[in-house]
Design a protein around this motif. Structure first.
Motif, short mmCIF file in Angstrom:
data_model
loop_
_atom_site.label_atom_id
_atom_site.label_comp_id
_atom_site.label_asym_id
_atom_site.label_seq_id
_atom_site.Cartn_x
_atom_site.Cartn_y
_atom_site.Cartn_z
N LEU A 236 -5.83 -6.07 -0.38
CA LEU A 236 -4.79 -5.63 0.56
C LEU A 236 -5.15 -6.06 1.98
N ARG A 237 -6.39 -5.82 2.36
CA ARG A 237 -6.83 -6.16 3.71
C ARG A 237 -6.92 -7.67 3.93
N ASN A 238 -7.14 -8.42 2.86
CA ASN A 238 -7.22 -9.88 2.97
C ASN A 238 -5.85 -10.55 2.85
N GLN B 280 0.37 -4.03 9.93
CA GLN B 280 -0.60 -3.01 10.34
C GLN B 280 -1.16 -2.33 9.09
N ILE B 281 -2.46 -2.08 9.09
CA ILE B 281 -3.11 -1.37 7.99
C ILE B 281 -3.83 -0.17 8.57
N LYS B 282 -3.58 1.01 7.98
CA LYS B 282 -4.22 2.23 8.44
C LYS B 282 -4.74 3.01 7.23
N THR B 283 -5.88 3.68 7.42
CA THR B 283 -6.44 4.57 6.40
C THR B 283 -6.65 5.93 7.03
N ASP B 284 -6.08 6.98 6.43
CA ASP B 284 -6.19 8.32 7.01
C ASP B 284 -7.48 9.00 6.56
N SER B 285 -7.67 10.23 7.00
CA SER B 285 -8.92 10.96 6.72
C SER B 285 -9.10 11.27 5.24
N LYS B 286 -8.03 11.23 4.46
CA LYS B 286 -8.11 11.50 3.02
C LYS B 286 -8.26 10.23 2.19
N THR C 158 -4.43 4.61 2.16
CA THR C 158 -4.22 3.41 2.97
C THR C 158 -2.74 3.05 3.01
N THR C 159 -2.25 2.74 4.20
CA THR C 159 -0.85 2.35 4.38
C THR C 159 -0.79 0.97 5.01
N LEU C 160 -0.04 0.08 4.38
CA LEU C 160 0.21 -1.25 4.94
C LEU C 160 1.69 -1.32 5.30
N SER C 161 1.98 -1.60 6.56
CA SER C 161 3.37 -1.78 7.00
C SER C 161 3.52 -3.19 7.56
N MET C 162 4.66 -3.81 7.27
CA MET C 162 4.89 -5.18 7.73
C MET C 162 6.38 -5.48 7.75
N SER C 163 6.75 -6.42 8.59
CA SER C 163 8.11 -6.93 8.62
C SER C 163 8.13 -8.23 7.83
N VAL C 164 9.18 -8.40 7.01
CA VAL C 164 9.32 -9.63 6.23
C VAL C 164 10.68 -10.23 6.57
N ASN C 165 10.67 -11.47 7.06
CA ASN C 165 11.91 -12.13 7.49
C ASN C 165 12.03 -13.49 6.83
N GLY C 166 13.21 -13.73 6.23
CA GLY C 166 13.47 -15.00 5.58
C GLY C 166 14.95 -15.19 5.37
N MET D 136 -1.26 3.16 -0.68
CA MET D 136 -2.27 3.05 -1.73
C MET D 136 -3.10 4.33 -1.77
N PHE D 137 -3.27 4.88 -2.97
CA PHE D 137 -3.97 6.14 -3.14
C PHE D 137 -5.48 5.92 -3.27
N PRO D 138 -6.29 6.87 -2.81
CA PRO D 138 -7.75 6.68 -2.84
C PRO D 138 -8.30 6.73 -4.26
N GLY D 139 -9.36 5.96 -4.51
CA GLY D 139 -10.05 6.01 -5.78
C GLY D 139 -9.37 5.31 -6.92
#
Length: 211
Positions: A78-80, A143-149, A152-160, A171-174
């Motif tokens: 996801l991060r890559n 943007q990728i963010k991971t909360d204290s629990k 992980t959330t990935l948000s992005m704009s897709v244009n075509g 994405m859920f932990p574990g």
């Protein structure tokens, strides 16, 4: 194997008890033999139950380990920006969730290119030739963010040509299980999908013809 043996032992115990209980006038030697046999069956039953519980605990441990490794691998992908969310469940704004084929329903990201393919029908070819619609576009504002629990959330704009939307992947932990929401910018045809994230090179999805 253990469960079959346990059930068979229980059946034998019931039959043995039925045979022993009415025979109150049996000789002492025969009574002792019946009791010894029953004690042995009890001991075997307890042994089988212990082995079954140990096997179940080991299976659960291996399953948790597998999920954890898949989650680590998926989070790295996801991060890559090198992953595919293979969907097994799709829901439209006006309907109930639909179980779908994960090889033809997905969101893929490879570098700055994203593909959203929704193909809920296995009976009609659709615009993409595999039962639905395939759109692709360029990724911006990612943007990728991971909360204290650990979520992980990935948000992005897709244009075509066929898509102008905001995409959010959760994405859920574990584990590598995830859900996603596709918000079109020019209409209210929001789509929710659920499935699993796998590295791009490990995915088996089939991409149809784009709009």
């Amino acid at each position: 194997m253990y469960m079959k043996r346990i059930l068979l032992t229980l059946m034998v115990m019931v039959v043995g008890l039925s045979a022993i209980a009415p025979d109150a006038s049996a000789q002492t030697g025969k009574s002792n033999t019946g009791t010894s046999r029953l004690d042995k069956m009890k001991a075997d039953w307890h042994k089988d139950m212990a082995e079954f519980r140990a096997r179940s605990a080991e299976d659960r441990r291996l399953e948790q380990l597998t999920d954890s490794l898949a989650g680590i691998q998926a989070r790295a992908a996801l991060r890559n920006q090198d992953f595919v969310l293979e969907a097994d469940n799709v829901q439209f704004r006006t309907g109930a969730p639909i179980f779908v084929n994960s090889t033809t329903n997905f969101i893929s990201v490879k570098g700055n290119r994203a593909v959203v393919q929704i193909s809920p029908s296995e009976f009609a070819s659709g615009p993409n030739g595999v039962g639905g619609v395939t759109v692709e576009g360029t990724i911006t504002d990612q943007q990728i963010k991971t909360d204290s629990k650990g979520r992980t959330t990935l948000s992005m704009s897709v244009n075509g040509i066929g898509i102008n939307a905001q995409v959010e992947i959760y994405m859920f932990p574990g584990t590598n299980k995830a859900s996603a929401t596709v918000y079109p910018n020019f209409n209210s045809n929001t789509v929710w999908i659920q499935g699993e994230i796998v590295p791009y090179e490990n995915s088996n999805v089939f991409e149809g013809s784009s709009l």
